[in-house]
Design a protein around this motif. Structure first.
Motif, PDB file in Angstrom:
ATOM      1  N   GLN A 284      -6.456  19.893 -23.668  1.00 33.46           N
ATOM      2  CA  GLN A 284      -6.768  21.216 -23.141  1.00 33.46           C
ATOM      3  C   GLN A 284      -6.687  22.291 -24.215  1.00 33.46           C
ATOM      4  N   ALA A 285      -5.824  22.090 -25.209  1.00 33.33           N
ATOM      5  CA  ALA A 285      -5.729  23.066 -26.294  1.00 33.33           C
ATOM      6  C   ALA A 285      -7.007  23.116 -27.115  1.00 33.33           C
ATOM      7  N   ALA A 286      -7.766  22.004 -27.124  1.00 35.28           N
ATOM      8  CA  ALA A 286      -9.008  21.962 -27.892  1.00 35.28           C
ATOM      9  C   ALA A 286     -10.189  22.519 -27.112  1.00 35.28           C
ATOM     10  N   PHE A 287      -9.997  22.787 -25.819  1.00 30.50           N
ATOM     11  CA  PHE A 287     -11.138  23.176 -24.994  1.00 30.50           C
ATOM     12  C   PHE A 287     -11.689  24.563 -25.297  1.00 30.50           C
ATOM     13  N   PRO A 288     -10.869  25.601 -25.458  1.00 30.33           N
ATOM     14  CA  PRO A 288     -11.443  26.932 -25.725  1.00 30.33           C
ATOM     15  C   PRO A 288     -12.340  26.968 -26.950  1.00 30.33           C
ATOM     16  N   ASP A 289     -11.939  26.281 -28.021  1.00 27.85           N
ATOM     17  CA  ASP A 289     -12.776  26.268 -29.228  1.00 27.85           C
ATOM     18  C   ASP A 289     -14.102  25.560 -28.967  1.00 27.85           C
ATOM     19  N   TRP A 290     -14.043  24.454 -28.185  1.00 26.09           N
ATOM     20  CA  TRP A 290     -15.290  23.754 -27.910  1.00 26.09           C
ATOM     21  C   TRP A 290     -16.227  24.613 -27.063  1.00 26.09           C
ATOM     22  N   LEU A 291     -15.704  25.300 -26.047  1.00 25.08           N
ATOM     23  CA  LEU A 291     -16.551  26.128 -25.190  1.00 25.08           C
ATOM     24  C   LEU A 291     -17.149  27.286 -25.983  1.00 25.08           C
ATOM     25  N   ASP A 292     -16.373  27.848 -26.907  1.00 25.32           N
ATOM     26  CA  ASP A 292     -16.906  28.899 -27.770  1.00 25.32           C
ATOM     27  C   ASP A 292     -18.021  28.350 -28.651  1.00 25.32           C
ATOM     28  N   TRP A 293     -17.846  27.143 -29.155  1.00 27.33           N
ATOM     29  CA  TRP A 293     -18.881  26.495 -29.956  1.00 27.33           C
ATOM     30  C   TRP A 293     -20.146  26.283 -29.129  1.00 27.33           C
ATOM     31  N   TYR A 294     -19.981  25.828 -27.899  1.00 29.26           N
ATOM     32  CA  TYR A 294     -21.140  25.573 -27.040  1.00 29.26           C
ATOM     33  C   TYR A 294     -21.918  26.853 -26.764  1.00 29.26           C
ATOM     34  N   ASN A 295     -21.231  27.922 -26.433  1.00 30.02           N
ATOM     35  CA  ASN A 295     -21.904  29.167 -26.048  1.00 30.02           C
ATOM     36  C   ASN A 295     -22.518  29.921 -27.222  1.00 30.02           C
ATOM     37  N   TYR A 296     -21.833  29.909 -28.384  1.00 30.20           N
ATOM     38  CA  TYR A 296     -22.230  30.813 -29.453  1.00 30.20           C
ATOM     39  C   TYR A 296     -22.813  30.139 -30.693  1.00 30.20           C
ATOM     40  N   HIS A 297     -22.559  28.861 -30.892  1.00 23.87           N
ATOM     41  CA  HIS A 297     -22.944  28.246 -32.163  1.00 23.87           C
ATOM     42  C   HIS A 297     -23.756  26.951 -32.021  1.00 23.87           C
ATOM     43  N   ARG A 298     -23.679  26.275 -30.913  1.00 29.59           N
ATOM     44  CA  ARG A 298     -24.313  24.970 -30.769  1.00 29.59           C
ATOM     45  C   ARG A 298     -25.781  25.133 -30.377  1.00 29.59           C
ATOM     46  N   PRO A 299     -26.717  24.569 -31.160  1.00 26.80           N
ATOM     47  CA  PRO A 299     -28.138  24.625 -30.765  1.00 26.80           C
ATOM     48  C   PRO A 299     -28.359  23.859 -29.464  1.00 26.80           C
ATOM     49  N   HIS A 300     -29.086  24.453 -28.527  1.00 26.82           N
ATOM     50  CA  HIS A 300     -29.319  23.852 -27.208  1.00 26.82           C
ATOM     51  C   HIS A 300     -30.799  23.520 -27.082  1.00 26.82           C
ATOM     52  N   THR A 301     -31.121  22.235 -26.881  1.00 27.35           N
ATOM     53  CA  THR A 301     -32.523  21.838 -26.793  1.00 27.35           C
ATOM     54  C   THR A 301     -33.218  22.434 -25.584  1.00 27.35           C
ATOM     55  N   GLY A 302     -32.459  22.761 -24.522  1.00 23.90           N
ATOM     56  CA  GLY A 302     -33.061  23.328 -23.322  1.00 23.90           C
ATOM     57  C   GLY A 302     -33.556  24.751 -23.494  1.00 23.90           C
TER      58      GLY A 302
END
Length: 320
Positions: A284-302
Motif C-alpha cells: 500500500q505504501a507503493a500505491f500513491p506513487d504508482w497512481l501518480d505515475w499512471y495519471n501524470y506520466h504513463r503513456p496511455h494507448t487509449g
C-alpha cells in the motif's frame, strides 16, 4: 497510390503522353527527356489514347482470373465455423481443411473482425465510445484484492506457506479497491478501503467528486454495475446532493463498464502483483506513487499515447 519505385507520378505520365500525342515527340525523345524506357513511354501513351487522363492512374495488380481461389462452399464453412465457435484462423484451418493464411484471407474478404475486437460472449464487434469532455461520464467500480500477510504471501514464501497465511488471523482476507475513472481522459481516483458497503461507496463518491473538482472536472454522470450498494438509497441520495446522475450497466454486461475494468487489470499488473511484497503495508505504501505515475506520466494507448492528465483541465506536472 503510386508505387514507391515508380519513375513517374500520374501528373508526370500525363505530361509524357501529351508530349508524344499532342506535340509529336518521338518515343525515343520522350524516353530520354523523362528518363524512362521506350516500353514505359509506349505504355502510357497507349493508355492515354485509349482512356484519356483517367488512364494515367495505377491499375490494380489483382489478376482477372483466380482459378485456384478457395471455393464458395469452403469460404461459407469457414465463416460459419467462426460465427458458431468464435475461433481464430489456426483452429479454423484444421476444421475446414485449409491453410491458416487462407482462413485469415477468407475472414478478411467477408469483413469478419479479429477476435480481439469482438465480444467474447456474443462474438459481435465491440462498439467503442468516448465522451466528448472530462466529467461527462465517470466509471465507478470495486475490485477485491487479497491482503498480503506480514512476512509475505505465496509469491515470497511459496504456495504451501502462502495458503496458511491466507486466514484473517494471520493478516489475510480481502480489501476493496474503489475506483472512479473519467471516461474522456482516463484520469483515475482510487482508494483502498476495507469493504464495499453502501455507506463506504457513498463516502468514496463524495471524496472522488472533490478530487475531480480540484482538477477542474465536474462529474455529471456516474456509471456503475448493479451491485446492491449502488442500488441503495444512500447512493442515490449522495448523487442527488452532488448533482450527479446515476447510470447502471446492463445486467451481466461488465463490458459496458470496461474502461474501469481494464484500469483494474492494469493496476494489478503494474502495482499489486508487479513485485513480491513482504507485507500489505509495503504494497500500500507503493500505491500513491504508482497512481501518480499512471495519471501524470504513463503513456496511455487509449488516449493516443498521451497521459490521462493531458486531457484534463489546467493539469500540470505530466510528462512522458
Amino acid at each position: 497510390m503510386v508505387h514507391r519505385n515508380a519513375s513517374l507520378t500520374p501528373t508526370g505520365r500525363l505530361r509524357l503522353a501529351l508530349c508524344v500525342v499532342e506535340q509529336g515527340w518521338s518515343l525515343r525523345r520522350a524516353a530520354e527527356r523523362f528518363q524512362v524506357s521506350h516500353t514505359t513511354v509506349a505504355r502510357w501513351v497507349g493508355r492515354y489514347r485509349q482512356h484519356g487522363p483517367a488512364g494515367m492512374n495505377d491499375r490494380s495488380s489483382r489478376p482477372h482470373h483466380s482459378p485456384n481461389r478457395t471455393s464458395p462452399e469452403v469460404e461459407a464453412l469457414v465463416v460459419m465455423l467462426r460465427q458458431e465457435h468464435k475461433i481464430g484462423p489456426v483452429r479454423l484451418s484444421v476444421r475446414a481443411g485449409v491453410a491458416p493464411s487462407t482462413a485469415h484471407a477468407i475472414l478478411r474478404r467477408h469483413g469478419v473482425p479479429v477476435l480481439a475486437a469482438c465480444d467474447r460472449a456474443t462474438g459481435e464487434p465491440i462498439r467503442r465510445y468516448e465522451r466528448a469532455t472530462p466529467g461527462e461520464l465517470v466509471h465507478v467500480d470495486v475490485k477485491k484484492l487479497g491482503r498480503i500477510p506480514d512476512g509475505g504471501g505465496h509469491k515470497v514464501l511459496g504456495r504451501a506457506q502462502g495458503r496458511a497465511n491466507q486466514v484473517r488471523t494471520a493478516g489475510g482476507g480481502y480489501l476493496c479497491l474503489h475506483t472512479a475513472l473519467d471516461d474522456h481522459s482516463r484520469l483515475a481516483y482510487t482508494e483502498i478501503l476495507p469493504d464495499e458497503k453502501a455507506a463506504t461507496c457513498a463516502a468514496f463518491l463524495r471524496r472522488a467528486h472533490a478530487w475531480f473538482a480540484s482538477h477542474g472536472i465536474t462529474i455529471e454522470r456516474v456509471l456503475t454495475d448493479n451491485a446492491w450498494a449502488y442500488r441503495k438509497t444512500t447512493w442515490h441520495t449522495t448523487c442527488t446532493d452532488l448533482h450527479i446522475t446515476p447510470r447502471f450497466t446492463r445486467p451481466w454486461r461488465p463490458q459496458t463498464n470496461g474502461k474501469v475494468e481494464r484500469f483494474h487489470r492494469t493496476l494489478l499488473d503494474e502495482w499489486a502483483y508487479h513485485q513480491p511484497y513482504t507485507s500489505e503495508t509495503q504494497r500500500q505504501a507503493a500505491f500513491p506513487d504508482w497512481l501518480d505515475w499512471y495519471n501524470y506520466h504513463r503513456p496511455h494507448t487509449g488516449v493516443g499515447g498521451n497521459t490521462p492528465a493531458s486531457r484534463g483541465t489546467n493539469l500540470t506536472e505530466q510528462h512522458i
